[in-house]
Scaffold this motif. Structure first.
Motif, PDB file in Angstrom:
ATOM      1  N   ARG A  27       0.831  -1.217   0.000  1.00  0.00           N
ATOM      2  CA  ARG A  27       0.000   0.000   0.000  1.00  0.00           C
ATOM      3  C   ARG A  27       0.858   1.257   0.000  1.00  0.00           C
ATOM      4  O   ARG A  27       0.592   2.207  -0.730  1.00  0.00           O
ATOM      5  CB  ARG A  27      -0.928   0.023   1.222  1.00  0.00           C
ATOM      6  CG  ARG A  27      -2.107  -0.920   1.058  1.00  0.00           C
ATOM      7  CD  ARG A  27      -3.157  -0.730   2.112  1.00  0.00           C
ATOM      8  NE  ARG A  27      -3.641   0.643   2.110  1.00  0.00           N
ATOM      9  CZ  ARG A  27      -4.132   1.254   3.173  1.00  0.00           C
ATOM     10  NH1 ARG A  27      -4.226   0.621   4.318  1.00  0.00           N
ATOM     11  NH2 ARG A  27      -4.546   2.493   3.107  1.00  0.00           N
ATOM     12  N   PHE A  30       2.658   1.882  -3.468  1.00  0.00           N
ATOM     13  CA  PHE A  30       1.846   2.391  -4.558  1.00  0.00           C
ATOM     14  C   PHE A  30       0.979   3.597  -4.192  1.00  0.00           C
ATOM     15  O   PHE A  30       0.186   4.070  -4.998  1.00  0.00           O
ATOM     16  CB  PHE A  30       0.956   1.268  -5.122  1.00  0.00           C
ATOM     17  CG  PHE A  30       1.763   0.203  -5.811  1.00  0.00           C
ATOM     18  CD1 PHE A  30       2.349   0.452  -7.046  1.00  0.00           C
ATOM     19  CD2 PHE A  30       1.974  -1.029  -5.216  1.00  0.00           C
ATOM     20  CE1 PHE A  30       3.106  -0.512  -7.679  1.00  0.00           C
ATOM     21  CE2 PHE A  30       2.729  -2.004  -5.841  1.00  0.00           C
ATOM     22  CZ  PHE A  30       3.300  -1.753  -7.073  1.00  0.00           C
ATOM     23  N   ALA A  31       1.144   4.115  -2.980  1.00  0.00           N
ATOM     24  CA  ALA A  31       0.387   5.293  -2.554  1.00  0.00           C
ATOM     25  C   ALA A  31       0.894   6.528  -3.279  1.00  0.00           C
ATOM     26  O   ALA A  31       2.073   6.629  -3.645  1.00  0.00           O
ATOM     27  CB  ALA A  31       0.501   5.474  -1.049  1.00  0.00           C
ATOM     28  N   GLU A  32       0.005   7.495  -3.480  1.00  0.00           N
ATOM     29  CA  GLU A  32       0.386   8.741  -4.121  1.00  0.00           C
ATOM     30  C   GLU A  32       1.212   9.572  -3.152  1.00  0.00           C
ATOM     31  O   GLU A  32       0.883   9.704  -1.974  1.00  0.00           O
ATOM     32  CB  GLU A  32      -0.872   9.514  -4.526  1.00  0.00           C
ATOM     33  CG  GLU A  32      -0.570  10.747  -5.336  1.00  0.00           C
ATOM     34  CD  GLU A  32      -1.836  11.406  -5.851  1.00  0.00           C
ATOM     35  OE1 GLU A  32      -1.833  12.636  -5.917  1.00  0.00           O
ATOM     36  OE2 GLU A  32      -2.810  10.702  -6.166  1.00  0.00           O
ATOM     37  N   ALA A  33       2.308  10.108  -3.645  1.00  0.00           N
ATOM     38  CA  ALA A  33       3.191  10.917  -2.806  1.00  0.00           C
ATOM     39  C   ALA A  33       2.502  12.231  -2.462  1.00  0.00           C
ATOM     40  O   ALA A  33       1.761  12.788  -3.280  1.00  0.00           O
ATOM     41  CB  ALA A  33       4.498  11.193  -3.526  1.00  0.00           C
ATOM     42  N   PRO A  34       2.760  12.764  -1.256  1.00  0.00           N
ATOM     43  CA  PRO A  34       2.162  14.058  -0.907  1.00  0.00           C
ATOM     44  C   PRO A  34       2.722  15.144  -1.815  1.00  0.00           C
ATOM     45  O   PRO A  34       3.879  15.099  -2.218  1.00  0.00           O
ATOM     46  CB  PRO A  34       2.574  14.274   0.547  1.00  0.00           C
ATOM     47  CG  PRO A  34       3.727  13.364   0.781  1.00  0.00           C
ATOM     48  CD  PRO A  34       3.594  12.234  -0.196  1.00  0.00           C
ATOM     49  N   GLY A  35       1.899  16.123  -2.130  1.00  0.00           N
ATOM     50  CA  GLY A  35       2.328  17.208  -3.012  1.00  0.00           C
ATOM     51  C   GLY A  35       3.332  18.119  -2.333  1.00  0.00           C
ATOM     52  O   GLY A  35       3.338  18.270  -1.118  1.00  0.00           O
TER      53      GLY A  35
END
Length: 175
Positions: A27, A30-35
């Motif tokens: 998880r 493949f989680a989206e990185a914080p902006g």
């Protein structure tokens, strides 16, 4: 409890831990990185006005340290010691070859301001104060000379502002 039952329970617990760890790891993978913050909105300091009598602490002052003496690594060791008493790390390096300093020279926009006085108060021996603009966003630049005496054993954690002034106080980055 029999040996076989204990082995079965141990393997079951370890299997559950392995499956849970693998699930969490995948998880996170493949989680989206914080902006990241917008580059136009990012500044490592914000203007802050100090009134006469207000305290200026070491944690509000960014310092550059430049070696104008012959001892290798002296600027870096001095910066580490200044960081240890709370100053914000700026640039560390060598002063231009033609720079001549005996013990310590503190360079600031106004050498009588609280930030310059606070930095200068950390050093043993005669400290020379010069008006100038430190590189980067540092409040103060320190030139370490050939006869460097070192830092005082007891640091000065804060000084009071004698006059009203505005400075760029470092801001902690937010993620």
């Amino acid at each position: 409890m029999s040996r076989g039952l204990r082995t079965f329970l141990t393997l079951s617990v370890l299997t559950v831990i392995l499956i849970g760890g693998t699930y969490s790891g995948v998880r996170l993978l493949f989680a989206e990185a914080p902006g990241l913050p917008d580059a136009d909105d990012v500044s490592s300091c914000r203007n802050r006005t100090l009134e006469p009598g207000e305290q200026l602490t070491t944690s509000q002052v960014s310092v550059n340290v430049l070696n104008a003496g012959g001892r290798s690594g002296l600027a870096n060791r001095t910066m580490i010691n200044l960081e240890g008493i709370g100053f914000i790390r700026g640039t560390v390096g060598n002063a231009p070859a033609d720079t001549r300093v005996a013990n310590v020279r503190v360079v600031a926009r106004d050498p009588k301001r609280a930030d310059a006085r606070l930095v200068g108060a950390q050093f043993k021996g005669k400290v020379q104060y010069t008006k100038g603009t430190p590189e980067d966003e540092a409040s103060v630049a320190v030139y370490i000379g050939t006869d460097f005496k070192g830092l005082k054993k007891t640091p000065t954690p804060a000084v009071k502002a004698k006059a009203r002034f505005t400075m760029c106080a470092p801001v902690a980055p937010t993620l």
